[in-house]
Design a protein around this motif. Structure first.
Motif, PDB file in Angstrom:
ATOM      1  N   VAL A  94      44.072  40.937  13.009  1.00 11.00           N
ATOM      2  CA  VAL A  94      44.530  41.852  11.969  1.00 11.00           C
ATOM      3  C   VAL A  94      46.043  42.003  12.049  1.00 11.00           C
ATOM      4  N   ASP A  95      46.707  41.899  10.898  1.00 12.85           N
ATOM      5  CA  ASP A  95      48.141  42.136  10.814  1.00 12.85           C
ATOM      6  C   ASP A  95      48.338  43.604  10.432  1.00 12.85           C
ATOM      7  N   ALA A  96      48.821  44.405  11.383  1.00 11.49           N
ATOM      8  CA  ALA A  96      49.038  45.832  11.131  1.00 11.49           C
ATOM      9  C   ALA A  96      49.991  46.403  12.171  1.00 11.49           C
ATOM     10  N   MET A  97      50.630  47.489  11.785  1.00  9.86           N
ATOM     11  CA  MET A  97      51.544  48.199  12.680  1.00  9.86           C
ATOM     12  C   MET A  97      50.749  49.105  13.610  1.00  9.86           C
ATOM     13  N   ALA A  98      51.177  49.202  14.851  1.00  7.37           N
ATOM     14  CA  ALA A  98      50.509  50.074  15.826  1.00  7.37           C
ATOM     15  C   ALA A  98      50.648  51.543  15.431  1.00  7.37           C
ATOM     16  N   GLU A  99      51.701  51.866  14.680  1.00 14.75           N
ATOM     17  CA  GLU A  99      51.904  53.246  14.240  1.00 14.75           C
ATOM     18  C   GLU A  99      50.931  53.653  13.130  1.00 14.75           C
ATOM     19  N   PHE A 121      59.381  51.200  17.761  1.00  7.90           N
ATOM     20  CA  PHE A 121      60.436  52.177  17.502  1.00  7.90           C
ATOM     21  C   PHE A 121      59.916  53.606  17.622  1.00  7.90           C
ATOM     22  N   GLU A 122      58.588  53.786  17.507  1.00 11.99           N
ATOM     23  CA  GLU A 122      57.995  55.116  17.523  1.00 11.99           C
ATOM     24  C   GLU A 122      56.833  55.192  18.519  1.00 11.99           C
ATOM     25  N   PRO A 123      57.113  55.145  19.835  1.00 12.35           N
ATOM     26  CA  PRO A 123      56.023  55.166  20.812  1.00 12.35           C
ATOM     27  C   PRO A 123      55.127  56.399  20.713  1.00 12.35           C
ATOM     28  N   ALA A 124      55.664  57.544  20.363  1.00 11.73           N
ATOM     29  CA  ALA A 124      54.832  58.751  20.244  1.00 11.73           C
ATOM     30  C   ALA A 124      53.818  58.588  19.108  1.00 11.73           C
ATOM     31  N   GLU A 149      67.631  46.279  29.353  1.00  9.25           N
ATOM     32  CA  GLU A 149      68.374  46.851  28.234  1.00  9.25           C
ATOM     33  C   GLU A 149      67.578  46.663  26.941  1.00  9.25           C
ATOM     34  N   PRO A 150      67.677  47.616  26.017  1.00  5.17           N
ATOM     35  CA  PRO A 150      67.034  47.434  24.716  1.00  5.17           C
ATOM     36  C   PRO A 150      67.549  46.159  24.054  1.00  5.17           C
ATOM     37  N   ASN A 151      66.667  45.489  23.364  1.00  8.14           N
ATOM     38  CA  ASN A 151      67.043  44.278  22.635  1.00  8.14           C
ATOM     39  C   ASN A 151      66.257  44.222  21.347  1.00  8.14           C
ATOM     40  N   GLU A 152      66.376  43.129  20.615  1.00  7.25           N
ATOM     41  CA  GLU A 152      65.735  43.032  19.305  1.00  7.25           C
ATOM     42  C   GLU A 152      64.214  43.153  19.373  1.00  7.25           C
ATOM     43  N   CYS A 153      63.605  42.628  20.436  1.00  4.49           N
ATOM     44  CA  CYS A 153      62.148  42.712  20.580  1.00  4.49           C
ATOM     45  C   CYS A 153      61.692  44.024  21.217  1.00  4.49           C
ATOM     46  N   GLU A 154      62.531  44.599  22.052  1.00  3.82           N
ATOM     47  CA  GLU A 154      62.165  45.796  22.817  1.00  3.82           C
ATOM     48  C   GLU A 154      63.184  46.896  22.583  1.00  3.82           C
ATOM     49  N   PRO A 155      63.037  47.613  21.467  1.00  3.65           N
ATOM     50  CA  PRO A 155      64.041  48.625  21.119  1.00  3.65           C
ATOM     51  C   PRO A 155      64.057  49.812  22.050  1.00  3.65           C
TER      52      PRO A 155
END
Length: 155
Positions: A94-99, A121-124, A149-155
């Motif tokens: 499934v293609d979907a956002m975890a949020e 971007f929104e872990p909560a 450090e934050p990067n493009e894949c791991e904000p």
């Protein structure tokens, strides 16, 4: 669902590129070394969901009644041929956002979130979704890779 912002689109493109690089280096065997062992009876006849899974075939190794791989880059993985035919035959991709998980409330027995929370971007909001979709007494396997450090894949 609304339109994705530029930073999310850039993150998703970067994620797909990273998996393409892994597949080029290791071929389609990049998950063959993963072993799921022990007593798997607790997973039998359960609904398993792996969120932020990438193209790796992880949940197909469990004796689940239903297994889902949910990732915001799933269409990219499919387009790039990163998913094995046996995975597509045994797991619902499934293609979907975890949020915003496309699952009904309290329907998931076991949820895996392996090294994905730091890719959001929104872990909560993601954790609230996990709480929403898990059944009472459902199980969450959460692993977070902290540091760096934050990067493009791991904000």
């Amino acid at each position: 669902m609304g339109l994705l912002d530029d930073r999310e689109l850039a993150k998703q493109a970067s994620e797909v590129r990273a998996w393409i690089d892994i597949a080029r280096k290791e071929g389609q065997t990049f998950m063959d070394g993963v072993v799921v062992d022990g007593d798997l009876a607790a997973y039998r006849d359960k609904v398993l969901v792996d969120v932020g899974c990438g193209p790796r075939p992880f949940v197909e190794r469990f004796p689940a009644r239903l297994a889902f791989m949910i990732d915001c880059c799933m269409f990219g993985y499919l387009d790039e041929g990163l998913l094995r035919p046996e995975t597509l035959a045994s797991v619902c991709c499934v293609d979907a956002m975890a949020e915003r998980l496309p699952l009904a409330d309290a329907t998931v027995d076991v949820l895996f979130a392996i090294n994905m929370l730091d890719h959001t971007f929104e872990p909560a909001a993601v954790m609230a979704e996990f709480r929403r979709v898990l059944k009472p007494r459902g199980m969450l396997h959460l692993h977070v890779d902290l540091g760096g450090e934050p990067n493009e894949c791991e904000p």
